[in-house]
Scaffold this motif. Structure first.
Motif, short mmCIF file in Angstrom:
data_model
loop_
_atom_site.label_atom_id
_atom_site.label_comp_id
_atom_site.label_asym_id
_atom_site.label_seq_id
_atom_site.Cartn_x
_atom_site.Cartn_y
_atom_site.Cartn_z
N ASN A 256 58.74 113.16 13.48
CA ASN A 256 60.07 113.64 13.84
C ASN A 256 60.94 112.49 14.36
OD1 ASN A 256 62.03 115.83 14.46
ND2 ASN A 256 61.66 115.18 16.56
N ILE A 257 60.36 111.64 15.19
CA ILE A 257 61.09 110.48 15.71
C ILE A 257 61.40 109.49 14.58
CG2 ILE A 257 60.87 108.40 17.13
CD1 ILE A 257 59.51 110.16 19.23
N PHE A 258 60.42 109.20 13.73
CA PHE A 258 60.62 108.25 12.64
C PHE A 258 61.70 108.73 11.67
CE2 PHE A 258 56.18 106.04 12.55
CZ PHE A 258 56.41 105.54 13.81
N SER A 259 61.74 110.00 11.40
CA SER A 259 62.64 110.52 10.37
C SER A 259 64.02 110.90 10.89
CB SER A 259 62.01 111.75 9.70
OG SER A 259 60.78 111.42 9.09
N HIS A 260 64.13 111.21 12.19
CA HIS A 260 65.37 111.79 12.68
C HIS A 260 66.03 111.02 13.83
CE1 HIS A 260 63.21 115.32 10.84
NE2 HIS A 260 64.34 115.29 10.17
N THR A 261 65.56 109.79 14.10
CA THR A 261 66.26 108.98 15.10
C THR A 261 67.49 108.36 14.45
OG1 THR A 261 64.21 108.48 16.28
CG2 THR A 261 66.08 107.02 16.67
N GLU A 262 68.66 108.75 14.91
CA GLU A 262 69.90 108.31 14.28
C GLU A 262 70.05 106.80 14.35
OE1 GLU A 262 74.72 109.21 14.42
OE2 GLU A 262 73.37 110.15 15.88
N PHE B 7 62.29 103.24 10.01
CA PHE B 7 60.93 102.82 10.32
C PHE B 7 60.16 102.56 9.04
CE2 PHE B 7 62.17 105.02 14.16
CZ PHE B 7 61.54 104.33 15.17
N THR B 8 59.39 101.48 9.06
CA THR B 8 58.45 101.19 7.98
C THR B 8 57.04 101.33 8.54
OG1 THR B 8 59.96 99.60 6.96
CG2 THR B 8 57.65 99.48 6.30
N GLY B 9 56.27 102.25 7.98
CA GLY B 9 54.89 102.43 8.40
C GLY B 9 53.95 101.75 7.42
N ALA B 10 52.92 101.10 7.94
CA ALA B 10 51.88 100.48 7.11
C ALA B 10 50.55 101.13 7.49
CB ALA B 10 51.83 98.97 7.33
N THR B 11 49.95 101.82 6.54
CA THR B 11 48.76 102.63 6.80
C THR B 11 47.49 101.80 6.69
OG1 THR B 11 49.87 104.59 5.94
CG2 THR B 11 47.47 104.67 6.09
N SER B 12 46.71 101.81 7.75
CA SER B 12 45.38 101.22 7.71
C SER B 12 44.41 102.16 7.01
CB SER B 12 44.90 100.92 9.13
OG SER B 12 43.55 100.52 9.13
N PHE B 13 44.42 103.43 7.45
CA PHE B 13 43.60 104.45 6.78
C PHE B 13 44.16 105.83 7.08
CE2 PHE B 13 41.58 103.81 10.92
CZ PHE B 13 41.33 105.09 11.36
N ASP C 260 46.95 100.17 -2.68
CA ASP C 260 48.03 99.27 -2.27
C ASP C 260 49.41 99.92 -2.37
OD1 ASP C 260 46.10 97.41 -1.81
OD2 ASP C 260 46.71 96.03 -3.40
N ASP C 261 49.65 100.69 -3.40
CA ASP C 261 50.99 101.26 -3.58
C ASP C 261 51.24 102.48 -2.69
OD1 ASP C 261 49.25 102.97 -4.89
OD2 ASP C 261 50.52 103.23 -6.66
N LYS C 262 50.24 102.86 -1.88
CA LYS C 262 50.38 104.01 -0.98
C LYS C 262 50.34 103.59 0.50
CE LYS C 262 50.34 106.95 -4.42
NZ LYS C 262 51.57 107.69 -4.81
N VAL C 263 50.37 102.29 0.76
CA VAL C 263 50.23 101.80 2.13
C VAL C 263 51.54 101.92 2.90
CG1 VAL C 263 49.83 99.74 3.54
CG2 VAL C 263 48.29 100.28 1.64
N LEU C 264 52.64 101.50 2.29
CA LEU C 264 53.93 101.46 2.98
C LEU C 264 54.69 102.77 2.80
CD1 LEU C 264 55.17 97.86 2.11
CD2 LEU C 264 53.99 98.63 4.16
N THR C 265 55.23 103.27 3.91
CA THR C 265 56.03 104.49 3.91
C THR C 265 57.28 104.24 4.73
OG1 THR C 265 53.95 105.75 3.91
CG2 THR C 265 55.97 106.97 4.30
N ASN C 266 58.43 104.66 4.20
CA ASN C 266 59.70 104.44 4.89
C ASN C 266 60.28 105.76 5.39
OD1 ASN C 266 59.74 102.12 2.51
ND2 ASN C 266 60.43 101.41 4.51
N TYR C 267 60.85 105.68 6.60
CA TYR C 267 61.41 106.87 7.25
C TYR C 267 62.79 106.52 7.81
CZ TYR C 267 56.34 107.75 7.59
OH TYR C 267 55.00 107.89 7.34
N GLY C 268 63.68 107.51 7.83
CA GLY C 268 64.96 107.34 8.48
C GLY C 268 65.86 106.33 7.79
N SER C 269 66.99 106.04 8.43
CA SER C 269 67.94 105.06 7.87
C SER C 269 68.67 104.35 9.00
CB SER C 269 68.95 105.75 6.96
OG SER C 269 69.69 106.72 7.65
N SER C 270 69.01 103.10 8.75
CA SER C 270 69.73 102.27 9.72
C SER C 270 71.22 102.28 9.40
CB SER C 270 69.20 100.84 9.70
OG SER C 270 67.81 100.81 9.90
N LYS C 271 72.03 101.93 10.41
CA LYS C 271 73.47 101.89 10.22
C LYS C 271 74.03 100.48 10.26
CE LYS C 271 74.60 106.53 11.92
NZ LYS C 271 75.39 107.32 12.91
N GLN C 272 73.37 99.59 10.97
CA GLN C 272 73.88 98.23 11.09
C GLN C 272 73.48 97.41 9.87
OE1 GLN C 272 72.69 96.56 14.88
NE2 GLN C 272 73.14 98.46 15.97
#
Length: 274
Positions: free
Chosen positions: A91-97, A101-107, A29-41
């Protein structure tokens, strides 16, 4: 029905051949969610915001990254299914200005560690995120499907926007799908504010369609309709939907110009009902 059974048999046989050597792992459970990048608004504009929904077919088709990049400027929220953490996707998740992005891993695939599931992107940082796995697992790989929940502040409002991104369980009974949909609906029902429930619902039988329409209606959601309705179908039934609650639909579109997936992308412009 015979056609459906034959299709399932052929599909499952092909999956056994394709994936038998891979090996998969469902994360804790503690390895399912992964966060990438950052928002400005700092908040969603409740007067008009744009939602983009796409099963991206694991970004396997050539040109996916350039096609997805071409729409990013026009949308505030991105609900992606069949996310796979390939190099171009990461690359898109981490570097889109200006987009997180929040990823939820199924497997995960044991061979290379790549994650697959759903991902929700936003130009506003989420204030809350949660996932639910389907109680039942799909055949062959014995893996769950996943639903991702995120909330976002709304400009000049004390309420928040709830976004529910689903890739529904497939090749199982209608009751198994119903269970996953009901779990999502229970969270939507408790939310005091506008909601978006969208993704690939895998509703390729009449019974599954009826379950989906019944559950969304019970929680006060309305289906977004499309004039140019070329959404993907299986056995004549549409798979991808957007449902909204306490939101007005200003516009909607099926993106026939985006061809780098086996699903058509869909989008909607929405406004908060005060």
């Amino acid at each position: 029905m015979k056609k459906a059974i034959l299709f399932l048999a052929v599909f499952l046989a092909s999956q056994l051949t394709t994936y038998a050597w891979l090996g998969v792992e469902v994360p804790k459970d503690d390895k399912v969610l992964t966060n990438y990048g950052s928002s400005k608004q700092d908040s969603i504009n409740g007067e008009a915001f744009n939602v983009f929904v796409w099963n991206i077919y694991k970004a396997k088709k050539e040109g996916w990254d350039s096609q997805f990049k071409s729409v990013i400027k026009d949308y505030d929220l991105f609900l992606l299914q069949e996310m796979l953490t390939t190099e171009n996707v990461l690359n898109i998740f981490s570097h889109t200005e200006g987009v997180s992005f929040t990823g939820a891993t199924s497997f995960m695939y044991k061979k290379d560690g790549k994650r697959t599931g759903v991902a929700t992107g936003s130009k506003v940082e989420p204030t809350w995120q949660k996932f639910l796995r389907s109680k039942k697992r799909e055949p062959v790989l014995s893996t769950p499907k996943i639903t991702l929940f995120t909330k976002y502040p709304i400009k000049n409002s004390e309420k928040e926007l709830l976004v529910v991104n689903i890739h529904a369980i497939n090749f199982v009974s209608s009751l198994s799908l119903h269970s996953q949909l009901q779990d999502a609906a229970d969270i939507i029902k408790k939310h005091n504010g506008p909601s978006v429930f969208a993704g690939d619902f895998n509703t390729w039988t009449l019974e599954k369609q009826l379950f989906l329409k019944k559950i969304t209606k019970e929680v006060g959601m309305k289906e977004v309709e499309f004039k140019n309705d070329t959404r993907k179908k299986m056995f004549g039934f549409i798979l991808d939907f957007i449902f909204v609650k306490n939101l007005q639909v200003l516009d909607s579109q099926v993106h026939n110009d985006l061809y780098s997936s086996d699903h058509k992308a869909i989008s909607a412009q929405l406004k908060m009902i005060k």
